[in-house]
Design a protein around this motif. Structure first.
Motif, PDB file in Angstrom:
ATOM      1  N   ASN A  72     -23.914 -94.033  33.233  1.00  0.00           N
ATOM      2  CA  ASN A  72     -23.411 -95.254  32.196  1.00  0.00           C
ATOM      3  C   ASN A  72     -24.397 -95.078  30.873  1.00  0.00           C
ATOM      4  OD1 ASN A  72     -21.768 -96.098  34.256  1.00  0.00           O
ATOM      5  ND2 ASN A  72     -23.254 -97.188  35.107  1.00  0.00           N
ATOM      6  N   ARG A  73     -23.675 -94.748  29.797  1.00  0.00           N
ATOM      7  CA  ARG A  73     -24.270 -94.684  28.406  1.00  0.00           C
ATOM      8  C   ARG A  73     -23.923 -95.833  27.728  1.00  0.00           C
ATOM      9  NH1 ARG A  73     -27.533 -89.906  28.842  1.00  0.00           N
ATOM     10  NH2 ARG A  73     -27.423 -90.291  26.264  1.00  0.00           N
ATOM     11  N   GLU A  74     -24.515 -96.101  26.382  1.00  0.00           N
ATOM     12  CA  GLU A  74     -24.538 -96.987  25.507  1.00  0.00           C
ATOM     13  C   GLU A  74     -22.971 -97.306  25.182  1.00  0.00           C
ATOM     14  OE1 GLU A  74     -25.266 -94.321  21.653  1.00  0.00           O
ATOM     15  OE2 GLU A  74     -26.912 -94.888  23.073  1.00  0.00           O
ATOM     16  N   GLY A  75     -22.616 -98.411  24.951  1.00  0.00           N
ATOM     17  CA  GLY A  75     -21.108 -98.830  24.419  1.00  0.00           C
ATOM     18  C   GLY A  75     -20.169 -98.543  25.645  1.00  0.00           C
ATOM     19  N   SER A 117     -31.144 -89.950  17.267  1.00  0.00           N
ATOM     20  CA  SER A 117     -30.637 -90.290  18.408  1.00  0.00           C
ATOM     21  C   SER A 117     -31.101 -89.742  19.837  1.00  0.00           C
ATOM     22  CB  SER A 117     -29.180 -90.778  18.122  1.00  0.00           C
ATOM     23  OG  SER A 117     -28.381 -89.265  18.442  1.00  0.00           O
ATOM     24  N   GLU A 147     -26.041 -91.757  15.185  1.00  0.00           N
ATOM     25  CA  GLU A 147     -25.559 -92.276  16.415  1.00  0.00           C
ATOM     26  C   GLU A 147     -25.183 -91.060  17.224  1.00  0.00           C
ATOM     27  OE1 GLU A 147     -25.582 -95.498  17.529  1.00  0.00           O
ATOM     28  OE2 GLU A 147     -26.467 -96.201  15.354  1.00  0.00           O
TER      29      GLU A 147
END
Length: 144
Positions: free
Chosen positions: A125-128, A81, A8
């Motif tokens: 804006n990224r994952e999570g 990733s 990740e």
């Protein structure tokens, strides 16, 4: 035989010193600590001022403008990733006295990045739910 396990993205660690920075970034504001005693801006957030050792600080908004100090194009993903992101540019951006931030530098083509190039903050804006400040070379804006 080596088996590559999925890795990740490493998420930034929020702590008591950096929490005001991340809270500001979530509001799409770039802020750094400023010593109340000697007025020195500083990056990384820390409990004590490196100039006078005071523990009194306020958070000062920056306008997000800066210049490229140094940079490198990443052409080989450091982990699985990042595989879909290469090539990408990382570098050091000077934002104010004593504020040199390691960051992602955005542009249309790597040859647009050079030492001294003007950059402006752009929030991604990224994952999570993570929001990251990146810096785009001025004049390479993405068409809407």
């Amino acid at each position: 035989m080596t088996v590559e396990a999925p890795v990740e993205h490493v998420m930034p660690r929020r702590d008591a010193d950096s929490e005001p920075f991340w809270a500001a970034v979530e509001r799409h504001s770039l802020e750094v600590p400023q010593c109340r005693d000697c007025k020195q801006l500083r990056w990384f957030p820390s409990r004590l001022c490196p100039g006078c050792w005071s523990d009194a600080a306020d958070w000062k908004p920056l306008d997000g403008s800066g210049t490229v100090y140094s940079w490198s194009t990443v052409r080989r993903a450091p982990s699985a990733s990042f595989r879909d992101e290469v090539p990408y540019i990382i570098g050091l951006v000077d934002l104010a006295p004593n504020v040199r931030m390691f960051t992602r530098i955005l542009c249309d083509r790597p040859e647009q990045v050079e030492v001294g190039a003007a950059v402006k903050v752009e929030f991604q804006n990224r994952e999570g739910g993570l929001v990251l400040p990146c810096f785009r070379v001025v004049g390479t804006e993405v068409a809407a």
